[in-house]
Design a protein around this motif. Structure first.
Motif, PDB file in Angstrom:
ATOM      1  N   ALA A 187       0.831  -1.203   0.000  1.00 26.19           N
ATOM      2  CA  ALA A 187       0.000   0.000   0.000  1.00 26.19           C
ATOM      3  C   ALA A 187       0.868   1.256   0.000  1.00 26.19           C
ATOM      4  O   ALA A 187       0.576   2.225  -0.710  1.00 26.19           O
ATOM      5  CB  ALA A 187      -0.926  -0.011   1.215  1.00 26.19           C
ATOM      6  N   ARG A 188       1.954   1.246   0.805  1.00 26.97           N
ATOM      7  CA  ARG A 188       2.830   2.407   0.849  1.00 26.97           C
ATOM      8  C   ARG A 188       3.561   2.596  -0.479  1.00 26.97           C
ATOM      9  O   ARG A 188       3.729   3.724  -0.959  1.00 26.97           O
ATOM     10  CB  ARG A 188       3.827   2.253   1.994  1.00 26.97           C
ATOM     11  N   GLN A 189       4.010   1.499  -1.090  1.00 25.67           N
ATOM     12  CA  GLN A 189       4.711   1.611  -2.368  1.00 25.67           C
ATOM     13  C   GLN A 189       3.776   2.122  -3.455  1.00 25.67           C
ATOM     14  O   GLN A 189       4.162   2.981  -4.263  1.00 25.67           O
ATOM     15  CB  GLN A 189       5.288   0.247  -2.761  1.00 25.67           C
ATOM     16  N   PHE A 190       2.552   1.635  -3.477  1.00 26.52           N
ATOM     17  CA  PHE A 190       1.595   2.094  -4.478  1.00 26.52           C
ATOM     18  C   PHE A 190       1.233   3.560  -4.251  1.00 26.52           C
ATOM     19  O   PHE A 190       0.998   4.302  -5.217  1.00 26.52           O
ATOM     20  CB  PHE A 190       0.347   1.213  -4.462  1.00 26.52           C
ATOM     21  N   ALA A 191       1.160   3.987  -2.979  1.00 30.22           N
ATOM     22  CA  ALA A 191       0.869   5.394  -2.697  1.00 30.22           C
ATOM     23  C   ALA A 191       1.988   6.283  -3.231  1.00 30.22           C
ATOM     24  O   ALA A 191       1.732   7.349  -3.798  1.00 30.22           O
ATOM     25  CB  ALA A 191       0.690   5.601  -1.198  1.00 30.22           C
ATOM     26  N   GLU A 192       3.241   5.855  -3.048  1.00 32.09           N
ATOM     27  CA  GLU A 192       4.369   6.628  -3.556  1.00 32.09           C
ATOM     28  C   GLU A 192       4.334   6.683  -5.084  1.00 32.09           C
ATOM     29  O   GLU A 192       4.553   7.739  -5.682  1.00 32.09           O
ATOM     30  CB  GLU A 192       5.687   6.018  -3.093  1.00 32.09           C
ATOM     31  N   LEU A 193       4.043   5.561  -5.717  1.00 32.73           N
ATOM     32  CA  LEU A 193       3.983   5.531  -7.177  1.00 32.73           C
ATOM     33  C   LEU A 193       2.857   6.415  -7.689  1.00 32.73           C
ATOM     34  O   LEU A 193       2.997   7.106  -8.702  1.00 32.73           O
ATOM     35  CB  LEU A 193       3.798   4.089  -7.659  1.00 32.73           C
ATOM     36  N   SER A 194       1.725   6.404  -6.986  1.00 36.08           N
ATOM     37  CA  SER A 194       0.601   7.246  -7.390  1.00 36.08           C
ATOM     38  C   SER A 194       0.968   8.717  -7.314  1.00 36.08           C
ATOM     39  O   SER A 194       0.557   9.520  -8.162  1.00 36.08           O
ATOM     40  CB  SER A 194      -0.609   6.957  -6.495  1.00 36.08           C
ATOM     41  N   GLU A 309      17.065  19.240  -4.631  1.00 33.77           N
ATOM     42  CA  GLU A 309      17.688  17.934  -4.416  1.00 33.77           C
ATOM     43  C   GLU A 309      18.930  17.822  -5.288  1.00 33.77           C
ATOM     44  O   GLU A 309      18.862  17.968  -6.506  1.00 33.77           O
ATOM     45  CB  GLU A 309      16.696  16.815  -4.743  1.00 33.77           C
ATOM     46  N   ILE A 310      20.059  17.540  -4.651  1.00 39.90           N
ATOM     47  CA  ILE A 310      21.345  17.541  -5.355  1.00 39.90           C
ATOM     48  C   ILE A 310      21.721  16.160  -5.869  1.00 39.90           C
ATOM     49  O   ILE A 310      22.066  15.989  -7.039  1.00 39.90           O
ATOM     50  CB  ILE A 310      22.460  18.075  -4.432  1.00 39.90           C
ATOM     51  N   ALA A 311      21.656  15.153  -5.000  1.00 37.08           N
ATOM     52  CA  ALA A 311      22.186  13.841  -5.399  1.00 37.08           C
ATOM     53  C   ALA A 311      21.346  12.665  -4.926  1.00 37.08           C
ATOM     54  O   ALA A 311      21.776  11.526  -5.040  1.00 37.08           O
ATOM     55  CB  ALA A 311      23.614  13.697  -4.866  1.00 37.08           C
ATOM     56  N   GLY A 312      20.178  12.901  -4.386  1.00 33.83           N
ATOM     57  CA  GLY A 312      19.350  11.795  -3.920  1.00 33.83           C
ATOM     58  C   GLY A 312      19.735  11.340  -2.527  1.00 33.83           C
ATOM     59  O   GLY A 312      20.597  11.927  -1.867  1.00 33.83           O
ATOM     60  N   ALA A 465      11.749  19.288  10.310  1.00 31.78           N
ATOM     61  CA  ALA A 465      10.713  19.055   9.301  1.00 31.78           C
ATOM     62  C   ALA A 465      11.174  17.988   8.317  1.00 31.78           C
ATOM     63  O   ALA A 465      12.343  17.969   7.915  1.00 31.78           O
ATOM     64  CB  ALA A 465      10.381  20.342   8.555  1.00 31.78           C
ATOM     65  N   ILE A 466      10.263  17.114   7.953  1.00 35.73           N
ATOM     66  CA  ILE A 466      10.512  16.134   6.893  1.00 35.73           C
ATOM     67  C   ILE A 466      10.039  16.762   5.591  1.00 35.73           C
ATOM     68  O   ILE A 466       8.861  17.101   5.446  1.00 35.73           O
ATOM     69  CB  ILE A 466       9.781  14.819   7.171  1.00 35.73           C
ATOM     70  N   VAL A 467      10.943  16.942   4.647  1.00 32.98           N
ATOM     71  CA  VAL A 467      10.638  17.697   3.433  1.00 32.98           C
ATOM     72  C   VAL A 467      10.746  16.866   2.162  1.00 32.98           C
ATOM     73  O   VAL A 467      10.459  17.370   1.065  1.00 32.98           O
ATOM     74  CB  VAL A 467      11.556  18.933   3.326  1.00 32.98           C
ATOM     75  N   GLY A 468      11.174  15.610   2.279  1.00 34.86           N
ATOM     76  CA  GLY A 468      11.295  14.777   1.085  1.00 34.86           C
ATOM     77  C   GLY A 468      11.330  13.310   1.444  1.00 34.86           C
ATOM     78  O   GLY A 468      11.605  12.937   2.591  1.00 34.86           O
ATOM     79  N   ARG A 469      11.024  12.472   0.469  1.00 35.30           N
ATOM     80  CA  ARG A 469      11.109  11.024   0.665  1.00 35.30           C
ATOM     81  C   ARG A 469      11.442  10.357  -0.659  1.00 35.30           C
ATOM     82  O   ARG A 469      10.915  10.737  -1.709  1.00 35.30           O
ATOM     83  CB  ARG A 469       9.786  10.450   1.167  1.00 35.30           C
ATOM     84  N   GLN A 470      12.308   9.359  -0.589  1.00 35.80           N
ATOM     85  CA  GLN A 470      12.554   8.471  -1.716  1.00 35.80           C
ATOM     86  C   GLN A 470      12.706   7.068  -1.153  1.00 35.80           C
ATOM     87  O   GLN A 470      13.638   6.798  -0.388  1.00 35.80           O
ATOM     88  CB  GLN A 470      13.809   8.887  -2.497  1.00 35.80           C
ATOM     89  N   GLY A 471      11.783   6.183  -1.493  1.00 35.98           N
ATOM     90  CA  GLY A 471      11.813   4.824  -0.972  1.00 35.98           C
ATOM     91  C   GLY A 471      11.661   4.815   0.536  1.00 35.98           C
ATOM     92  O   GLY A 471      10.712   5.384   1.084  1.00 35.98           O
TER      93      GLY A 471
END
Length: 515
Positions: A187-194, A309-312, A465-471
């Motif tokens: 569910a979390r992965q699909f939410a991110e993809l959406s 975002e510079i380099a991930g 503050a959380i300002v970004g997410r990847q995986g």
């Protein structure tokens, strides 16, 4: 017995663990039989396999169309067209190429995630079957014991039956938990993809599909392209919704303004301003200040996007400065971490606010548009938010800082009012609490809505503050003037001190943006 399958099995497990001895034979048998009546892990593997195949086929088709577009459209157009027309065609072709790549990647990642879920179903069922074998054997032993009288009671047989019952229910619980965790992950992965869907969320009357695609693809320079897109899908949706609340004349005026832009980046920032709730008059004034610089995406990034975002993701927890004109977006020596986190969060979603902080409303004027002037404005703005969010009792008794309730209130006032959301404060006193709030954190950040949160060591607190997410990585802004990537595992298990020396480790309260 209500609840989820996992919750029911956990209750049965507790009962099985508790029942023992001659008087426990009937009770133990009853709980074992109750466990046997629970259905095995659900899920149509055949149907899910078909969907995995369909997703993979869609990803393959995107790759094929991307190849076709490059060889049959982009190369031929560049060979024939010149000048402005060629530049425009190249921009459109690149946007189309990026969108096909993103779409193909989403389909491919969705197929991989769903395939892993199918595997989890098979593993959960195998574990469940193994557990039922133990339970069946336990029933045969308990049936024999039940037929005996108190003088024929065999404690060794009871111990054997109890061990078999415990092994059986433990396996069934493990299978149910494995599937439950796999379901949550999917569910979390699909939410991110959406949340990656961009152009599909934009439906602006007055702009054709290709124009919308180009705007959705507009990014600021400096790092991974997709991580630096100006418009999130959620912001595009808000802009679309806000456009339809305008009068017909204002709507026509806004679309005309978009058509007069010098770059897709300028267009994207105008839509971000519309998403932030500004009037057409205010957006026109904003555009008059950035229009002369709109052909310079780097200038736009520096003045309108405080965190690029510079380099991930970086699992080494290296600090990445957040600066303008050589001066940090930082709280300085004062107890204004809540205010600074809030200011940065708003600047991230409100380009008019960011421009006012970086230029004082005078872009290009060296008296205003410089690092020292920015630092003075940033200090004044922190104090405005800080003083406005506190009460007179705190001033009377000389209590520094802001409470967690005040942190939520200023986030609502300063940030949520420009995102169409509101902030809920969630107390997280256990590992389970932090794990449970994580999907809401992910959803907020995926929609471009910063999440503020408090860490504490029992003596002092600090807000970030959380300002970004990847995986499974979260980008955390520390109002000491930098960002750090931390793992979700760090967040769940109270290791937030990885952000920096002196940062408390334990997450105490999280302000989640909800619509």
């Amino acid at each position: 017995m209500g609840g989820t399958a996992l919750e029911r099995l956990e209750k049965i497990k507790k009962a099985i663990d508790d029942h023992y001895g001659f008087l426990g034979v009937t009770l133990l048998l009853r709980e074992v039989e109750r466990a046997q009546r629970e259905p095995p892990p659900r899920g149509s593997v055949d149907e899910l396999d078909k969907r995995v195949a369909a997703l993979r086929a869609a990803a393959h088709e995107c790759d094929a169309q991307r190849t076709f577009a490059r060889t049959e459209v982009r190369d031929r157009v560049s060979a024939v067209w010149t000048g402005t027309a060629a530049d425009r065609a190249e921009t459109c072709a690149m946007a189309f190429d990026h969108e096909l790549r993103r779409t193909g990647e989403v389909f491919d990642e969705a197929a991989q995630a769903l395939a892993r879920f199918v595997e989890a179903i098979g593993e959960a069922r195998a574990t469940d079957r193994r557990g039922r074998g133990h339970l069946e054997y336990a029933v045969s032993l308990l049936d024999g014991l039940r037929l005996r009288g108190p003088f024929d009671y065999d404690n060794a047989t009871m111990e054997h039956a109890h061990n078999e019952a415990k092994a059986g229910i433990s396996a069934m619980v493990a299978g149910a938990r494995h599937l439950d965790e796999a379901s949550r992950l999917l569910a979390r992965q699909f939410a991110e993809l959406s949340a990656r869907a961009h152009a599909a969320r934009m439906r602006l009357t007055g702009l054709d599909n290709l124009e919308q695609l180009v705007i959705a693809d507009a990014a600021v320079p400096g790092g991974p392209y997709d991580a630096n897109l100006i418009l999130t899908a959620a912001a595009a949706s808000r802009a679309d919704a806000n456009l339809f609340t305008l009068s017909r004349d204002d709507r026509r005026s806004f679309i005309g303004l978009v058509h007069e832009c010098r770059s897709p980046q300028e267009q994207a920032y105008l839509l971000q301003a519309l998403a932030a709730g500004y009037s057409v008059k205010e957006i026109r004034a904003f555009d008059s200040k950035i229009h002369d610089h709109a052909g310079d995406p780097r200038w736009l990034r520096q003045h309108l996007t405080p965190i690029g975002e510079i380099a991930g993701p970086d699992r080494l927890h290296r600090r990445r400065p957040v600066e303008f004109g050589g001066r940090p977006w930082a709280q300085g020596p004062e107890p204004t971490c809540v205010a600074m986190s809030t200011v940065l969060a708003r600047a991230k979603v409100d380009p008019l606010y960011a421009l006012e902080l970086t230029t004082g409303g005078h872009p290009g004027d060296p008296a205003y548009d410089n690092g020292d002037a920015f630092a003075r404005r940033l200090r004044d703005e922190q104090h405005r938010v800080y003083d406005g969010g506190r009460n007179w009792l705190q001033d009377l008794f000389g209590r520094d800082g802001m409470t967690e309730g005040q942190a939520r209130d200023v986030a609502d006032e300063q940030v949520a009012s420009h995102t169409g959301a509101h902030y809920d404060q969630v107390s997280v006193d256990s590992t389970g609490d932090r794990r449970n709030v994580l999907p809401d954190v992910e959803k907020s950040v995926d929609q471009g809505l910063p999440v503020t949160f408090t860490v504490s060591d029992g003596r002092q607190g600090h807000e970030m503050a959380i300002v970004g997410r990847q995986g499974d990585m979260l980008e955390v802004y520390n109002p000491w003037g930098y960002t750090v990537w931390v793992s979700e595992d760090d967040f769940v298990h109270n290791r937030m001190n990885v952000v920096g020396d002196g940062v408390p480790a334990a997450v105490h309260a999280v302000n989640v943006a909800r619509r």
